[in-house]
Design a protein around this motif. Structure first.
Motif, PDB file in Angstrom:
ATOM      1  N   GLU A  81       0.826  -1.212   0.000  1.00 26.61           N
ATOM      2  CA  GLU A  81       0.000   0.000   0.000  1.00 26.61           C
ATOM      3  C   GLU A  81       0.853   1.251   0.000  1.00 26.61           C
ATOM      4  OE1 GLU A  81      -2.688  -0.025   3.276  1.00 26.61           O
ATOM      5  OE2 GLU A  81      -3.856  -1.756   2.548  1.00 26.61           O
ATOM      6  N   GLU A  82       1.962   1.188   0.747  1.00 26.76           N
ATOM      7  CA  GLU A  82       2.818   2.355   0.896  1.00 26.76           C
ATOM      8  C   GLU A  82       3.902   2.373  -0.185  1.00 26.76           C
ATOM      9  OE1 GLU A  82       2.052   4.571   3.063  1.00 26.76           O
ATOM     10  OE2 GLU A  82       0.585   3.436   4.238  1.00 26.76           O
ATOM     11  N   GLU A  83       4.466   3.545  -0.376  1.00 34.16           N
ATOM     12  CA  GLU A  83       5.512   3.699  -1.376  1.00 34.16           C
ATOM     13  C   GLU A  83       6.727   2.834  -1.037  1.00 34.16           C
ATOM     14  OE1 GLU A  83       6.872   5.275  -4.983  1.00 34.16           O
ATOM     15  OE2 GLU A  83       4.907   5.466  -4.015  1.00 34.16           O
ATOM     16  N   TRP A  84       7.007   2.667   0.264  1.00 33.16           N
ATOM     17  CA  TRP A  84       8.200   1.924   0.668  1.00 33.16           C
ATOM     18  C   TRP A  84       8.026   0.397   0.584  1.00 33.16           C
ATOM     19  CZ3 TRP A  84       6.021  -0.417   4.812  1.00 33.16           C
ATOM     20  CH2 TRP A  84       5.127   0.306   5.605  1.00 33.16           C
ATOM     21  N   LYS A  86       5.988  -0.837  -2.280  1.00 28.40           N
ATOM     22  CA  LYS A  86       5.170  -0.904  -3.505  1.00 28.40           C
ATOM     23  C   LYS A  86       5.508  -2.101  -4.388  1.00 28.40           C
ATOM     24  CE  LYS A  86       5.938   2.098  -6.784  1.00 28.40           C
ATOM     25  NZ  LYS A  86       6.121   3.388  -7.491  1.00 28.40           N
ATOM     26  N   SER A 109      11.004  -1.444  -2.101  1.00 28.87           N
ATOM     27  CA  SER A 109      10.594  -0.143  -2.636  1.00 28.87           C
ATOM     28  C   SER A 109      11.208   0.198  -3.980  1.00 28.87           C
ATOM     29  CB  SER A 109      10.946   0.966  -1.633  1.00 28.87           C
ATOM     30  OG  SER A 109      12.343   0.998  -1.394  1.00 28.87           O
ATOM     31  N   HIS A 135       4.300   0.405   9.497  1.00 26.78           N
ATOM     32  CA  HIS A 135       5.381   1.383   9.544  1.00 26.78           C
ATOM     33  C   HIS A 135       6.618   0.827   8.855  1.00 26.78           C
ATOM     34  CE1 HIS A 135       3.090   3.526  12.682  1.00 26.78           C
ATOM     35  NE2 HIS A 135       2.897   2.338  13.228  1.00 26.78           N
TER      36      HIS A 135
END
Length: 639
Positions: A81-84, A86, A109, A135
């Motif tokens: 979900e997050e850019e880190w 992806k 990422s 996180h």
């Protein structure tokens, strides 16, 4: 010493072609038990998507199980979900800590993948139904972080693999007061600047590669952590292994014990073949009563399960108990050494047979002259260790054409005897060699009366193995099985068996190679195996010790198997690790270096004595409590 067994249901988790998100691979599972339910979080690789780059991506799935083996209701749990993250979420480690479930995982990422885009992330859940928060944890390259299930000396504690993709890799411990500090980049930058102060060094040689596997398990002896240990990393001869360490309960930087080699290596087809061949990777472990369940990825394709008794494993790891779980050599070793005053045994004395009759252990040892002729010498001991008598002349010499020297100075003669008493006779099987033809097995016999009186009237030896076949390491069982005599021998690199109708060796010959055990791929016994002494009958089965040689180390070690009482061709159990190996100078250096080679075994007062050749030069003796060995081999047997 311990026995590790793979589940008969392996692989326990396989890709599901009907689930697009786990159609290609399902592996590296981390398992936690909640009440009576096992929850398994695992890496899932989906079907190829021709419209995306990369065309496959990893997510983390979750399944439930009542038995820890069959995981159903499989659904996606952590997806990018997050850019880190992806480009993928991989290899979860789950821990229940202070009311919540923390799943640390590898977040990708960058694509193409590079070290700078491979970091640790964490997902937090209250109920394992959904992720409440996630996180990015490390600001540097790292994998395989896992959280201790309780505070250690008042601190929240994690263990993590750092610089996984930018060697030299390090396994290190971090501690914080508040959980939120684990995703504070400022904390990690200060910690990383002093990483050597936090490192737990698990490498044996610089070319090893290590990575944390399962979440730590608390035991009365320390924190048990299963991890990945790769030998010869980066070379074509790499070997993936699963090992374990025991860390101090209050100071996890202190190693209290560790396995001395792999618990498990790739051997089965589902471990040798797959998306990434020859790979096993431990990602989960659960302690169920006295059994440690180890979950591991196989060939980066499926999830598999193995189990081992926790008492045997930890006792093997701890220095305080290590000796009891292995054969302990006598401090009087070597008990027989070459005698320069006797030409026939001037060069070496080794590979002894042993037979205990009454209160005396009789030893027939292989003796080597300076011209490399092997004959057999005699010694006896009352207490099993101290030699009370040793004869000055050989008691058995080469006398037939098949064992007489054909090449001047070359090896020849009568080698590596094994003794079995049947009725009133003692049968001796030995390797006969003339220096030209392949090694073959000869048998002779002597009456017990003559043997005890040292009246060495041996019967004429007879060859019992086929012409042109390299066959050695032979013995016969001490009693019949189903009306026949069972014989063990070695053809090539395997221990074989055959049934003989009688003890009339003028008509009976070995004609079959019924495979008993063979080398284990990537194991300490990966090159070849052969028997040691004739097996000992117990109420659980026939106890057979064997020697094994590794391809990577070319070292002779000793293991044990338990054979079925009614059909000795059936193996009931086999030790995973060696129970005796070269350690002393007289075992490491000699005519052949790094060798312990038993041909004799005797039981006395609950102790099992093995008599062995050290470095093909001297004779040694070692002991072990028989009950400890049998308990380890029979843990899984029905009471």
């Amino acid at each position: 010493m311990y026995v590790l067994k793979r589940s008969h249901h392996n692989p326990i988790l396989v890709p599901d072609k009907d689930h697009y998100w786990e159609a290609f691979a399902t592996f590296n599972m981390s398992v936690i038990k909640k009440g009576k339910t096992f929850y398994g979080l695992y890496r899932a690789i989906g079907a190829t998507d021709k419209l995306r780059t990369p065309n496959q991506i990893s997510i983390i799935g979750i399944g439930k199980s009542k038995d820890g083996r069959s995981f159903e209701e499989r659904v996606p749990f952590i997806a990018p979900e997050e850019e880190w993250e992806k480009y993928g979420c991989e290899d979860p480690r789950i821990t229940f800590f202070e009311g919540q479930y923390y799943t640390f995982y590898t977040a990708l990422s960058h694509f193409p993948f590079d070290a700078g885009g491979i970091k640790v992330a964490v997902a937090v859940s209250k109920d394992l139904k959904k992720v409440d928060e996630r996180h990015l944890v490390t600001p540097f390259n790292a994998k395989a972080m896992t959280l201790f299930p309780e505070r250690v000396d008042g601190k929240i504690t994690v263990i993590v693999t750092v610089n996984t993709d930018t060697p030299p890799v390090k396994i290190a411990v971090a501690q914080v007061d508040e959980i939120e500090e684990l995703w504070n980049s400022g904390f990690w930058e200060k910690w990383y600047a002093k990483i050597d102060e936090h490192t737990v060094d698990l490498k044996r040689v610089p070319t090893d590669h290590v990575e944390i596997g399962s979440a730590p398990i608390k035991t009365s002896h320390g924190w048990l952590v299963v991890y990945s240990h790769i030998q010869h990393y980066g070379s074509p001869d790499y070997i993936f292994g699963i090992e374990a360490i025991l860390l101090d309960l209050d100071n996890p930087l202190e190693i209290l014990g560790r396995t001395h080699g792999p618990i498990l290596t790739p051997q089965e087809s589902y471990e040798l073949l797959g998306y990434v061949p020859d790979v096993i990777f431990p990602s989960g472990a659960v302690l169920e009563k006295d059994t440690l369940l180890i979950y591991y990825g196989a060939a980066d394709t499926t999830t598999c399960l193995a189990h081992v008794n926790i008492t045997d494993l930890i006792s093997t790891m701890r220095p305080k108990t290590y000796e009891k779980w292995h054969f302990k050599r006598s401090n009087k070793n070597p008990i027989i050494a070459p005698d320069k005053t006797h030409a026939w045994e001037a060069k070496a004395t080794f590979n002894p047979a042993a037979l205990r009759i009454g209160k005396t252990t009789h030893i027939l040892y292989r003796a080597l002259s300076d011209d490399n002729t092997s004959s057999l010498g005699y010694a006896r001991t009352e207490d099993g260790i101290c030699i009370d008598e040793r004869q000055s002349m050989p008691v058995y010499i080469p006398r037939e054409d098949f064992e007489l020297k054909k090449v001047a100075g070359g090896n020849s003669g009568c080698e590596d005897p094994r003794l079995t008493k049947i009725g009133k006779n003692i049968y001796m099987f030995y390797t006969a060699f003339d220096g030209i033809d392949p090694w073959r097995v000869a048998v002779t016999s002597i009456t017990e009366k003559n043997f005890l009186q040292k009246n060495w009237q041996w019967e004429k030896p007879i060859i019992i193995t086929p012409v042109g076949v390299d066959d050695k390491d032979t013995c016969i069982f001490s009693e019949k099985t189903n009306g026949k005599y069972f014989i063990l021998h070695r053809v090539g690199d395997e221990i074989c068996g055959d049934y003989l109708k009688s003890l009339n060796f003028k008509t009976e010959m070995v004609s079959k190679c019924i495979r008993i055990i063979g080398p284990r791929i990537n194991g300490w016994d990966s090159a070849k195996v052969g028997i040691s002494a004739p097996p000992l009958k117990t109420k659980y089965g026939w106890l057979l010790l064997y020697h094994g040689i590794s391809k990577s180390h070319n070292t002779y070690r000793v293991g044990a198997v338990l054979l079925d009482l009614d059909d000795p061709a059936i193996v009931l159990a086999r030790t995973a690790d060696p129970i005796f190996e070269p350690e002393e100078a007289y075992e490491k250096t000699g005519i052949v270096n790094n060798v312990v080679f038993p041909c004799g075994m005797a039981e006395k007062d609950g102790l099992l004595y093995i008599y062995y050749g050290g470095a093909d030069t001297v004779v040694g003796v070692a002991t072990m409590e028989l009950n400890i060995l049998l308990r380890a081999l029979t843990r899984d047997m029905k009471k």
